[in-house]
Design an enzyme around this catalytic site. Sequence first.
Site, PDB file in Angstrom:
ATOM      1  N   HIS A   1      -7.707   9.765  -1.643  1.00  0.00           N
ATOM      2  CA  HIS A   1      -6.939   9.536  -0.328  1.00  0.00           C
ATOM      3  C   HIS A   1      -7.741  10.416   0.728  1.00  0.00           C
ATOM      4  O   HIS A   1      -7.934   9.752   1.772  1.00  0.00           O
ATOM      5  CB  HIS A   1      -5.504  10.203  -0.558  1.00  0.00           C
ATOM      6  CG  HIS A   1      -4.469   9.838   0.543  1.00  0.00           C
ATOM      7  ND1 HIS A   1      -3.248   9.679   0.232  1.00  0.00           N
ATOM      8  CD2 HIS A   1      -4.887   9.355   1.802  1.00  0.00           C
ATOM      9  CE1 HIS A   1      -2.617   9.520   1.238  1.00  0.00           C
ATOM     10  NE2 HIS A   1      -3.478   9.041   2.405  1.00  0.00           N
TER      11      HIS A   1
ATOM     12  N   TYR B   1       2.773  10.441   0.265  1.00  0.00           N
ATOM     13  CA  TYR B   1       3.933   9.632   1.037  1.00  0.00           C
ATOM     14  C   TYR B   1       5.063  10.017   0.846  1.00  0.00           C
ATOM     15  O   TYR B   1       6.037   9.984   1.603  1.00  0.00           O
ATOM     16  CB  TYR B   1       3.804   8.232   1.256  1.00  0.00           C
ATOM     17  CG  TYR B   1       2.549   7.600   1.738  1.00  0.00           C
ATOM     18  CD1 TYR B   1       1.667   8.443   2.315  1.00  0.00           C
ATOM     19  CD2 TYR B   1       2.376   6.114   1.714  1.00  0.00           C
ATOM     20  CE1 TYR B   1       0.273   7.790   2.859  1.00  0.00           C
ATOM     21  CE2 TYR B   1       0.974   5.645   2.043  1.00  0.00           C
ATOM     22  CZ  TYR B   1       0.228   6.748   2.655  1.00  0.00           C
ATOM     23  OH  TYR B   1      -1.238   6.130   3.038  1.00  0.00           O
TER      24      TYR B   1
ATOM     25  N   LYS C   1      -2.789   6.144  -4.188  1.00  0.00           N
ATOM     26  CA  LYS C   1      -3.928   6.969  -3.753  1.00  0.00           C
ATOM     27  C   LYS C   1      -3.733   8.273  -4.554  1.00  0.00           C
ATOM     28  O   LYS C   1      -2.754   8.902  -4.709  1.00  0.00           O
ATOM     29  CB  LYS C   1      -4.264   7.182  -2.467  1.00  0.00           C
ATOM     30  CG  LYS C   1      -4.134   5.876  -1.735  1.00  0.00           C
ATOM     31  CD  LYS C   1      -4.100   6.204  -0.133  1.00  0.00           C
ATOM     32  CE  LYS C   1      -3.883   4.900   0.551  1.00  0.00           C
ATOM     33  NZ  LYS C   1      -2.480   4.481   0.757  1.00  0.00           N
TER      34      LYS C   1
ATOM     35  N   ASP D   1       0.837  -1.283   0.075  1.00  0.00           N
ATOM     36  CA  ASP D   1      -0.107  -0.146   0.092  1.00  0.00           C
ATOM     37  C   ASP D   1       0.689   1.309  -0.101  1.00  0.00           C
ATOM     38  O   ASP D   1       1.735   1.286   1.008  1.00  0.00           O
ATOM     39  CB  ASP D   1      -0.905   0.196   1.250  1.00  0.00           C
ATOM     40  CG  ASP D   1      -1.756   1.358   1.609  1.00  0.00           C
ATOM     41  OD1 ASP D   1      -2.638   1.383   0.362  1.00  0.00           O
ATOM     42  OD2 ASP D   1      -1.490   2.283   2.238  1.00  0.00           O
TER      43      ASP D   1
END
Length: 309
Positions: free
Chosen positions: A109, A50, A78, A45
């Site tokens: 997200h 990020y 996402k 994931d």
Amino acid sequence: MTDRTFTLNTGAKIPALGLGTWQSAPGEVAAAVEYAVTHGYRLVDGAYCYGNEEEVGQGLKAAFAKGIKREDVFVVSKVWATYTTRVEEGLDKSLKSLGLDYVDLFLVHWPLLMNPNGNDDRFPKLPNGERDIIWDYKHPETWRQMEAVLATGKTKAIGVSNYSKKYLEELLPVAKVVPAVNQIENHPALPQQEIVDLCREKGIHVMAYSPFGSTGGPLFTAEPIVEIAAKYNVKPATILLSYHLARGATVLAKSVTADRIDANKTVVDLDAEDLKKLNDYSDQLTKEGKLQRFVYPPFGVPFGFPDKP
């Protein structure tokens, strides 16, 4: 646990356990992904937000070079809040970083729009330091774009993340494609049962993040979790992961160390007594107003969660 799967409303199989990559430090992510995928994990994931998808891609590439087949790994990404009005562009950025032609699941997200023309690609801010949010944005508009990218084949399935019951009820009447997944923070201190129940009713698979609460595992010392762990002679982490399996949800366990990545593959089959003890714990926290949400960015948007309306 790595060989257990659930079936999505698309008919595809999704692993019960995944490796989470949020907050994994630079220089550690690639090795963690490579190790996890070559040692049984079949779900990774990630997200554009990020800032480490390039390293995730490096880890996947290394695992593929060792004989792991791309089609055997379920990759999640996402679309971030600065790209919710240009979904395909966001997906293309992630695919380029990951070095992939497609992802298996692409999620919204968070259901909001931050200024796509702001002073930062991921976290634009106003002069006063607050997040630069476009307040008249309507989140179902993003879903139409999600449905469009599904048709391109660049993702095999689409879903949402951090959607409350209220937001799902706003989305579902206008959705041509029912989300395959809703990824939410989920653990005994934040059961979010009203969301879980609605997802079950509508055929939306729940994917749980932050199963241990947060960094440092604050739920490891919760009394019922300690008691059940002692019963099975396992660590509290095992009970917290097993909780989701018993609830029919996929769970994401984040780690960058080989020992912990291996340890997180261990689960036990909780019985009715165990689940009652955990549910009673959740109910008591709810009653006392002591539910704990560990992940809640300072957007200032009323997302409609029962603990943070």
